[in-house]
Design a protein around this motif. Structure first.
Motif, PDB file in Angstrom:
ATOM      1  N   LYS A  36       0.831  -1.216   0.000  1.00  0.00           N
ATOM      2  CA  LYS A  36       0.000   0.000   0.000  1.00  0.00           C
ATOM      3  C   LYS A  36       0.861   1.260   0.000  1.00  0.00           C
ATOM      4  O   LYS A  36       1.868   1.311   0.714  1.00  0.00           O
ATOM      5  CB  LYS A  36      -0.921   0.015   1.217  1.00  0.00           C
ATOM      6  CG  LYS A  36      -0.180   0.075   2.534  1.00  0.00           C
ATOM      7  CD  LYS A  36      -1.130   0.038   3.721  1.00  0.00           C
ATOM      8  CE  LYS A  36      -0.325  -0.040   5.008  1.00  0.00           C
ATOM      9  NZ  LYS A  36      -1.100  -0.491   6.156  1.00  0.00           N
ATOM     10  N   ASN A  57      -4.498  -1.866   0.658  1.00  0.00           N
ATOM     11  CA  ASN A  57      -5.512  -1.376   1.598  1.00  0.00           C
ATOM     12  C   ASN A  57      -6.572  -0.484   0.993  1.00  0.00           C
ATOM     13  O   ASN A  57      -7.596  -0.249   1.624  1.00  0.00           O
ATOM     14  CB  ASN A  57      -4.859  -0.527   2.699  1.00  0.00           C
ATOM     15  CG  ASN A  57      -4.189  -1.363   3.734  1.00  0.00           C
ATOM     16  OD1 ASN A  57      -3.322  -2.157   3.404  1.00  0.00           O
ATOM     17  ND2 ASN A  57      -4.593  -1.206   4.982  1.00  0.00           N
ATOM     18  N   ILE A  79      -6.598  -6.005   2.171  1.00  0.00           N
ATOM     19  CA  ILE A  79      -6.495  -6.105   3.633  1.00  0.00           C
ATOM     20  C   ILE A  79      -6.998  -4.855   4.343  1.00  0.00           C
ATOM     21  O   ILE A  79      -6.843  -4.723   5.550  1.00  0.00           O
ATOM     22  CB  ILE A  79      -5.032  -6.403   4.069  1.00  0.00           C
ATOM     23  CG1 ILE A  79      -4.096  -5.260   3.660  1.00  0.00           C
ATOM     24  CG2 ILE A  79      -4.547  -7.722   3.476  1.00  0.00           C
ATOM     25  CD1 ILE A  79      -2.689  -5.401   4.243  1.00  0.00           C
ATOM     26  N   MET A 161      -8.525 -13.159  10.603  1.00  0.00           N
ATOM     27  CA  MET A 161      -7.499 -12.109  10.558  1.00  0.00           C
ATOM     28  C   MET A 161      -7.725 -11.171  11.739  1.00  0.00           C
ATOM     29  O   MET A 161      -8.859 -10.988  12.190  1.00  0.00           O
ATOM     30  CB  MET A 161      -7.644 -11.349   9.244  1.00  0.00           C
ATOM     31  CG  MET A 161      -6.752 -10.132   9.086  1.00  0.00           C
ATOM     32  SD  MET A 161      -7.503  -8.587   9.646  1.00  0.00           S
ATOM     33  CE  MET A 161      -6.597  -7.430   8.615  1.00  0.00           C
ATOM     34  N   ILE A 163      -6.083  -7.295  13.665  1.00  0.00           N
ATOM     35  CA  ILE A 163      -5.121  -6.197  13.866  1.00  0.00           C
ATOM     36  C   ILE A 163      -5.252  -5.816  15.340  1.00  0.00           C
ATOM     37  O   ILE A 163      -6.134  -5.052  15.706  1.00  0.00           O
ATOM     38  CB  ILE A 163      -5.459  -4.967  12.994  1.00  0.00           C
ATOM     39  CG1 ILE A 163      -5.665  -5.368  11.527  1.00  0.00           C
ATOM     40  CG2 ILE A 163      -4.369  -3.905  13.133  1.00  0.00           C
ATOM     41  CD1 ILE A 163      -6.208  -4.235  10.665  1.00  0.00           C
ATOM     42  N   MET A 200       2.553  -8.357  11.956  1.00  0.00           N
ATOM     43  CA  MET A 200       3.012  -7.304  11.057  1.00  0.00           C
ATOM     44  C   MET A 200       4.512  -7.107  11.328  1.00  0.00           C
ATOM     45  O   MET A 200       5.131  -7.911  12.004  1.00  0.00           O
ATOM     46  CB  MET A 200       2.191  -6.027  11.285  1.00  0.00           C
ATOM     47  CG  MET A 200       0.727  -6.351  11.168  1.00  0.00           C
ATOM     48  SD  MET A 200      -0.582  -5.111  11.354  1.00  0.00           S
ATOM     49  CE  MET A 200       0.121  -3.536  11.277  1.00  0.00           C
ATOM     50  N   SER A 201       5.088  -6.034  10.784  1.00  0.00           N
ATOM     51  CA  SER A 201       6.546  -5.868  10.921  1.00  0.00           C
ATOM     52  C   SER A 201       7.009  -5.917  12.381  1.00  0.00           C
ATOM     53  O   SER A 201       8.045  -6.475  12.684  1.00  0.00           O
ATOM     54  CB  SER A 201       6.984  -4.541  10.285  1.00  0.00           C
ATOM     55  OG  SER A 201       6.771  -4.566   8.895  1.00  0.00           O
ATOM     56  N   ILE A 217       3.494  -7.950   5.980  1.00  0.00           N
ATOM     57  CA  ILE A 217       4.683  -7.136   6.248  1.00  0.00           C
ATOM     58  C   ILE A 217       4.817  -6.012   5.229  1.00  0.00           C
ATOM     59  O   ILE A 217       4.956  -6.263   4.025  1.00  0.00           O
ATOM     60  CB  ILE A 217       5.951  -8.009   6.223  1.00  0.00           C
ATOM     61  CG1 ILE A 217       5.817  -9.222   7.149  1.00  0.00           C
ATOM     62  CG2 ILE A 217       7.179  -7.168   6.577  1.00  0.00           C
ATOM     63  CD1 ILE A 217       5.657  -8.895   8.618  1.00  0.00           C
ATOM     64  N   THR A 219       6.400  -2.246   6.185  1.00  0.00           N
ATOM     65  CA  THR A 219       7.563  -1.420   6.487  1.00  0.00           C
ATOM     66  C   THR A 219       8.890  -2.177   6.407  1.00  0.00           C
ATOM     67  O   THR A 219       9.863  -1.657   5.845  1.00  0.00           O
ATOM     68  CB  THR A 219       7.408  -0.819   7.903  1.00  0.00           C
ATOM     69  OG1 THR A 219       6.117  -0.208   7.984  1.00  0.00           O
ATOM     70  CG2 THR A 219       8.475   0.210   8.177  1.00  0.00           C
ATOM     71  N   ARG A 225       6.360   4.291   5.270  1.00  0.00           N
ATOM     72  CA  ARG A 225       5.389   4.913   4.375  1.00  0.00           C
ATOM     73  C   ARG A 225       5.236   6.393   4.703  1.00  0.00           C
ATOM     74  O   ARG A 225       5.378   6.790   5.844  1.00  0.00           O
ATOM     75  CB  ARG A 225       4.015   4.237   4.513  1.00  0.00           C
ATOM     76  CG  ARG A 225       3.938   2.861   3.905  1.00  0.00           C
ATOM     77  CD  ARG A 225       2.587   2.255   4.123  1.00  0.00           C
ATOM     78  NE  ARG A 225       2.278   2.026   5.535  1.00  0.00           N
ATOM     79  CZ  ARG A 225       2.629   0.945   6.204  1.00  0.00           C
ATOM     80  NH1 ARG A 225       3.291  -0.025   5.625  1.00  0.00           N
ATOM     81  NH2 ARG A 225       2.323   0.819   7.488  1.00  0.00           N
ATOM     82  N   GLY A 231      -2.075   5.005   6.730  1.00  0.00           N
ATOM     83  CA  GLY A 231      -1.295   4.123   5.862  1.00  0.00           C
ATOM     84  C   GLY A 231      -0.306   3.357   6.674  1.00  0.00           C
ATOM     85  O   GLY A 231       0.282   2.402   6.279  1.00  0.00           O
TER      86      GLY A 231
HETATM   87  C1  PLP Z   1      -0.259  -1.516   6.700  1.00  0.00           C
HETATM   88  C2  PLP Z   1      -0.742  -2.830   7.169  1.00  0.00           C
HETATM   89  C3  PLP Z   1       0.150  -3.875   7.429  1.00  0.00           C
HETATM   90  C4  PLP Z   1       1.651  -3.737   7.325  1.00  0.00           C
HETATM   91  O1  PLP Z   1       2.125  -3.053   8.444  1.00  0.00           O
HETATM   92  P1  PLP Z   1       3.701  -2.849   8.680  1.00  0.00           P
HETATM   93  O2  PLP Z   1       3.767  -2.442  10.100  1.00  0.00           O
HETATM   94  O3  PLP Z   1       4.140  -1.780   7.746  1.00  0.00           O
HETATM   95  O4  PLP Z   1       4.370  -4.134   8.422  1.00  0.00           O
HETATM   96  C5  PLP Z   1      -0.383  -5.102   7.798  1.00  0.00           C
HETATM   97  N1  PLP Z   1      -1.712  -5.291   7.920  1.00  0.00           N
HETATM   98  C6  PLP Z   1      -2.597  -4.310   7.672  1.00  0.00           C
HETATM   99  C7  PLP Z   1      -4.049  -4.584   7.811  1.00  0.00           C
HETATM  100  C8  PLP Z   1      -2.148  -3.053   7.294  1.00  0.00           C
HETATM  101  O5  PLP Z   1      -3.041  -2.076   7.079  1.00  0.00           O
END
Ligand code: PLP
Length: 231
Positions: A36, A57, A79, A161, A163, A200-201, A217, A219, A225, A231
């Protein structure tokens, strides 16, 4: 380019180390490169290095990239948050969607999935940290939505999934463990469920320790970004 090559090797090594440490089979965790806001040449560069799965995204940006790179053998994952007026573009241009959290979206996607394409692979997004403002269903509501999605002809339910909230490592691990338990429950009910999109990262290793099968992943591969606040 060499930068990208080094970063990709580093992330692959991190995944391999986490798999080994958790006594999991090599290659049991898939790497999704989150592209993204990043330009098409960056995606092509990672493709040249062997990466095949990319995550986007934003609907319009993702569709443009998928169309421009249609000659490449890329698996596109959506995502980001998805509004019901944008489901058609996702149904037409993506292979996976990670953020289903209500029946209405799932129904529209199934109706709008072109008949010449295989079913759209979907994951149910869980609001695992129970944040008031966050997308995703509560863990208690997974079974109901899973049953409804499974009845739709042009979707294939593949898993879950999340976050998680920004929080300390102990709370984060509790959330990941809750996801793992729910994922196992879903797997026992649906044989095609095989994907837990988590990590994620910043938290890749802990996610793999807790059973993630796909890490998203951005970053660590593409660099930081700019621009978009979310973002
Ligand atoms: C941006 C994003 C990521 C990646 O995140 P990083 O910290 O840059 O690795 C993963 N999952 C979702 C849903 C995101 O929006």
């Amino acid at each position: 380019m060499t930068d990208f090559s080094q970063r990709l090797k580093l992330v692959q090594q991190q995944i391999a180390d986490a798999e080994a440490q958790a006594n999991r089979a090599p290659q049991s965790v898939q790497l999704l490169a989150v592209s993204k806001t990043k330009p098409i040449p960056d995606i092509e560069a990672f493709y040249q290095l062997g990466q095949r799965a990319f995550g986007e995204n934003y609907v319009q940006e993702g569709v443009e990239k998928a169309q421009t790179l249609a000659h490449l053998n890329i698996t596109w994952h959506f995502i980001g948050p998805l509004q019901s007026n944008k489901t058609k573009a996702v149904a037409e241009h993506f292979h996976w969607l990670h953020t289903v959290d209500r029946l209405k979206i799932a129904q529209r996607l199934s109706e709008q999935r072109p008949s010449h394409l295989p079913p759209l692979n979907v994951l149910i997004q869980i609001n695992v940290s129970q944040e008031a403002s966050k997308a995703g269903v509560a863990l208690n509501d997974v079974d109901t939505l899973a049953d409804q999605i499974s009845a739709l002809p042009n979707l294939q339910l593949r898993g879950l999934m999340c976050i998680p909230a920004q929080q300390d490592a102990i709370a984060l691990k509790q959330d990941f463990k809750a996801m793992q338990q729910s994922f196992h429950g879903l797997q026992s009910r649906y044989s095609q469920v095989d994907t837990l999109s988590m990590g994620m990262s910043g938290d890749l290793s802990l996610a793999v320790e807790c059973g993630s099968t796909l890490v998203r992943i951005g970053t660590a591969l593409f660099g930081a970004r700019e621009g978009r606040a979310n973002g």
